[in-house]
Motif scaffolding. Structure first.
Motif, short mmCIF file in Angstrom:
data_model
loop_
_atom_site.label_atom_id
_atom_site.label_comp_id
_atom_site.label_asym_id
_atom_site.label_seq_id
_atom_site.Cartn_x
_atom_site.Cartn_y
_atom_site.Cartn_z
N GLY A 48 0.78 -1.23 0.00
CA GLY A 48 0.00 0.00 0.00
C GLY A 48 0.81 1.28 0.00
O GLY A 48 0.26 2.36 -0.12
N MET A 51 -2.32 1.19 -12.07
CA MET A 51 -2.88 1.48 -10.74
C MET A 51 -2.75 2.96 -10.46
O MET A 51 -1.92 3.66 -11.03
N GLY A 58 -1.41 3.47 -2.42
CA GLY A 58 -2.20 2.84 -3.47
C GLY A 58 -2.64 1.46 -3.05
O GLY A 58 -2.67 1.15 -1.85
N PRO A 59 -2.98 0.61 -4.01
CA PRO A 59 -3.44 -0.74 -3.70
C PRO A 59 -2.42 -1.51 -2.87
O PRO A 59 -1.22 -1.41 -3.10
N PHE A 116 -0.92 -4.71 -2.26
CA PHE A 116 -0.62 -6.08 -2.68
C PHE A 116 0.57 -6.57 -1.87
O PHE A 116 1.59 -5.92 -1.81
N ASP A 152 -3.89 -10.25 -5.51
CA ASP A 152 -2.90 -10.46 -4.46
C ASP A 152 -2.73 -11.97 -4.28
O ASP A 152 -3.60 -12.64 -3.74
N ALA A 198 -11.49 -10.81 -8.15
CA ALA A 198 -10.65 -9.86 -8.88
C ALA A 198 -11.00 -9.88 -10.37
O ALA A 198 -11.08 -8.83 -11.01
#
Length: 145
Positions: free
Chosen positions: A26, A55, A78-79, A81, A107, A118
């Motif tokens: 993140g 992303m 951000g995301p 993973f 992930d 997903a």
């Protein structure tokens, strides 16, 4: 807040992403060249190993470098993973038989159970819908039979 597009392209070499690496899930360190990056701006960056996925990262801090001119280093969120995996599945429209090679990010640390949600989320982003176990492409949605 401004959105900057740093997705991989050969059309704008003076506005490039040099490196994007995860510090922790993140949180990312991004090095780039060009653009007027500021705190709270959004960066669109390509995912490594992907043909077309990207992303969105939100800049938390940015440091503009004197040398080389135009280069900067930013931290962004951000995301989250833990272990990024890019997968490609083939999905066929159950009305017209149109097939799409669906590329999506998941992930991998979450195991196989994370793949289906997903993939479904990515299909929705592309305008497809699910009707139970059936998939319907955007063209068939516009022209119901």
């Amino acid at each position: 807040m401004v959105e900057h597009d740093f997705r991989y392209t050969l059309f704008n070499p003076q506005h490039t992403l040099i490196e994007c690496r995860a510090l922790v899930p993140g949180r990312y360190q991004v090095t780039g060249n060009g653009g007027s990056i500021k705190k709270d701006d959004v960066l669109l960056v390509s995912l490594k190993g992907s043909k077309g996925l990207s992303m969105r990262l939100t800049v938390q801090t940015v440091r503009h470098l004197i040398n080389p001119q135009g280069q900067w280093v930013a931290t962004a969120t951000g995301p989250a993973f833990k272990e990024l995996e890019i997968l490609t599945w083939q999905v066929k429209c159950d009305r017209c038989e149109t097939q799409v090679d669906l590329e999506f990010a998941v992930d991998a640390s979450l195991g196989n159970k994370a793949r289906q949600p997903a993939a479904t989320a990515r299909l929705r982003e592309l305008g497809w819908i699910n009707e139970g176990e059936r998939h319907v492409c955007p063209r068939c949605q516009a022209n119901p039979s």
